[in-house]
Write a protein that holds these residues in place. Sequence first.
Motif, PDB file in Angstrom:
ATOM      1  N   MET A 179      40.422  71.609  33.967  1.00  8.76           N
ATOM      2  CA  MET A 179      39.214  71.982  33.221  1.00  8.76           C
ATOM      3  C   MET A 179      39.239  73.462  32.851  1.00  8.76           C
ATOM      4  O   MET A 179      38.847  73.852  31.743  1.00  8.76           O
ATOM      5  N   PHE A 180      39.696  74.296  33.786  1.00 10.11           N
ATOM      6  CA  PHE A 180      39.780  75.733  33.547  1.00 10.11           C
ATOM      7  C   PHE A 180      40.767  76.031  32.414  1.00 10.11           C
ATOM      8  O   PHE A 180      40.486  76.820  31.505  1.00 10.11           O
ATOM      9  N   ILE A 181      41.934  75.374  32.469  1.00  5.72           N
ATOM     10  CA  ILE A 181      42.925  75.552  31.410  1.00  5.72           C
ATOM     11  C   ILE A 181      42.367  75.100  30.066  1.00  5.72           C
ATOM     12  O   ILE A 181      42.530  75.776  29.038  1.00  5.72           O
ATOM     13  N   GLU A 182      41.689  73.960  30.086  1.00  3.36           N
ATOM     14  CA  GLU A 182      41.109  73.441  28.843  1.00  3.36           C
ATOM     15  C   GLU A 182      40.061  74.396  28.284  1.00  3.36           C
ATOM     16  O   GLU A 182      40.020  74.652  27.066  1.00  3.36           O
ATOM     17  N   ALA A 187      38.552  78.508  24.227  1.00  8.12           N
ATOM     18  CA  ALA A 187      38.138  79.854  23.834  1.00  8.12           C
ATOM     19  C   ALA A 187      39.193  80.512  22.941  1.00  8.12           C
ATOM     20  O   ALA A 187      38.858  81.206  21.974  1.00  8.12           O
ATOM     21  N   ALA A 188      40.457  80.286  23.262  1.00 11.50           N
ATOM     22  CA  ALA A 188      41.527  80.851  22.435  1.00 11.50           C
ATOM     23  C   ALA A 188      41.526  80.228  21.038  1.00 11.50           C
ATOM     24  O   ALA A 188      41.746  80.920  20.031  1.00 11.50           O
ATOM     25  N   VAL A 189      41.256  78.924  20.972  1.00  6.77           N
ATOM     26  CA  VAL A 189      41.150  78.248  19.677  1.00  6.77           C
ATOM     27  C   VAL A 189      39.996  78.844  18.873  1.00  6.77           C
ATOM     28  O   VAL A 189      40.103  79.072  17.656  1.00  6.77           O
ATOM     29  N   ALA A 190      38.883  79.123  19.561  1.00  6.33           N
ATOM     30  CA  ALA A 190      37.732  79.739  18.882  1.00  6.33           C
ATOM     31  C   ALA A 190      38.077  81.112  18.313  1.00  6.33           C
ATOM     32  O   ALA A 190      37.473  81.564  17.329  1.00  6.33           O
ATOM     33  N   GLU A 191      39.082  81.766  18.946  1.00  8.68           N
ATOM     34  CA  GLU A 191      39.543  83.066  18.452  1.00  8.68           C
ATOM     35  C   GLU A 191      40.631  82.933  17.389  1.00  8.68           C
ATOM     36  O   GLU A 191      41.165  83.940  16.915  1.00  8.68           O
ATOM     37  N   GLY A 192      40.986  81.675  17.027  1.00 12.09           N
ATOM     38  CA  GLY A 192      41.928  81.460  15.945  1.00 12.09           C
ATOM     39  C   GLY A 192      43.311  81.001  16.335  1.00 12.09           C
ATOM     40  O   GLY A 192      44.167  80.799  15.479  1.00 12.09           O
ATOM     41  N   MET A 193      43.570  80.826  17.639  1.00  8.31           N
ATOM     42  CA  MET A 193      44.905  80.413  18.074  1.00  8.31           C
ATOM     43  C   MET A 193      45.085  78.909  17.883  1.00  8.31           C
ATOM     44  O   MET A 193      44.175  78.134  18.194  1.00  8.31           O
ATOM     45  N   ARG A 195      45.872  75.137  18.760  1.00  9.86           N
ATOM     46  CA  ARG A 195      45.614  74.509  20.066  1.00  9.86           C
ATOM     47  C   ARG A 195      46.863  74.329  20.930  1.00  9.86           C
ATOM     48  O   ARG A 195      46.822  74.662  22.130  1.00  9.86           O
ATOM     49  N   PRO A 196      47.979  73.827  20.411  1.00  8.39           N
ATOM     50  CA  PRO A 196      49.160  73.690  21.283  1.00  8.39           C
ATOM     51  C   PRO A 196      49.586  75.023  21.894  1.00  8.39           C
ATOM     52  O   PRO A 196      49.962  75.094  23.060  1.00  8.39           O
ATOM     53  N   GLN A 197      49.515  76.079  21.120  1.00  8.63           N
ATOM     54  CA  GLN A 197      49.861  77.406  21.624  1.00  8.63           C
ATOM     55  C   GLN A 197      48.841  77.877  22.647  1.00  8.63           C
ATOM     56  O   GLN A 197      49.202  78.507  23.655  1.00  8.63           O
ATOM     57  N   ALA A 198      47.579  77.547  22.415  1.00  6.85           N
ATOM     58  CA  ALA A 198      46.524  77.934  23.356  1.00  6.85           C
ATOM     59  C   ALA A 198      46.742  77.284  24.723  1.00  6.85           C
ATOM     60  O   ALA A 198      46.599  77.942  25.772  1.00  6.85           O
ATOM     61  N   TYR A 199      47.113  76.002  24.732  1.00  4.05           N
ATOM     62  CA  TYR A 199      47.395  75.329  26.003  1.00  4.05           C
ATOM     63  C   TYR A 199      48.599  75.961  26.698  1.00  4.05           C
ATOM     64  O   TYR A 199      48.605  76.117  27.925  1.00  4.05           O
ATOM     65  N   GLN A 200      49.605  76.318  25.924  1.00  4.52           N
ATOM     66  CA  GLN A 200      50.802  76.934  26.497  1.00  4.52           C
ATOM     67  C   GLN A 200      50.461  78.270  27.164  1.00  4.52           C
ATOM     68  O   GLN A 200      50.867  78.531  28.303  1.00  4.52           O
ATOM     69  N   PHE A 201      49.703  79.107  26.473  1.00  3.71           N
ATOM     70  CA  PHE A 201      49.332  80.406  27.033  1.00  3.71           C
ATOM     71  C   PHE A 201      48.451  80.247  28.273  1.00  3.71           C
ATOM     72  O   PHE A 201      48.660  80.919  29.294  1.00  3.71           O
ATOM     73  N   ALA A 202      47.458  79.362  28.192  1.00  2.00           N
ATOM     74  CA  ALA A 202      46.533  79.190  29.308  1.00  2.00           C
ATOM     75  C   ALA A 202      47.242  78.612  30.528  1.00  2.00           C
ATOM     76  O   ALA A 202      47.077  79.108  31.661  1.00  2.00           O
TER      77      ALA A 202
END
Length: 264
Positions: A179-182, A187-193, A195-202
């Motif tokens: 849940m924390f990763i999601e 939040a990263a997606v909301a900043e424009g990243m 989604r696949p990259q956002a999951y990788q970073f998180a």
Amino acid sequence: MKLGFIGTGNMAGAIMGGIIKNKIFRPEEIIGADISPAGRERAKETYGICVTDNNREAAEKSEVLILSVKPQYYADAIAEIRDCISDDQLIITIAPGKTLAWLEEQFGKAVKIVRTMPNTPALVGEGMTAACVNQYVAEEEKEYALKILSSFGKVEIVAEHLIDAVVAVSGSSPAYVFMFIEAMADAAVAEGMPRPQAYQFAAQAVYGSAKMVLETGKHPGELKDMVCSPAGTTIEAVRVLEEKGFRSAVIEAMKACADVSRNM
């Protein structure tokens, strides 16, 4: 057969995979019983083990038997096999809420029992398992059980009264971490990243942070302080998390989890 499973679901599969990968047992030395034809076929195709729809057959052919059905089915499963369990067999359980005393009562005789609580990261060889044994398990048998359990991650002996805490801190906690990763990815997606990259970073941030705790031996608070520069971005994020009750929410969630485990 040397190793048997009653139930061949995800957790059983994780255990089988670790055991086979680390050559604790060969696939032909493992038998899995499951009432689901699809479950049996999946286990057979994935791990190359022998399968059956008969719990008694798995019990009779095993030196070590792992009960990997859901907690609500434990009483029925034990009732079905208890008269074919021998004095020298080792029984490993993975159900929350089912104490050694309760298990012994269900078997109705002296049985060697190792009560454990693994977690789903066992699927990728990074499980965390707690174990405790009853009075009938000899020291060499305990070590043998720990060798099996360590094939899919780390294992530690704990006092039985701590098992409910284990359920909260490791058994169920992968769900909190996911849940924390999601949430971080959202939040990263909301900043424009993307989604696949956002999951990788998180996910990598969580993985790396956990590794720092385990490998440096430093207190998590000290590691947090290392990231928090004065008047910086991180301390502002920490301030908001504290304001929103982040720590309290985690603690209360884990207390609720342990309470449910305790009363199963």
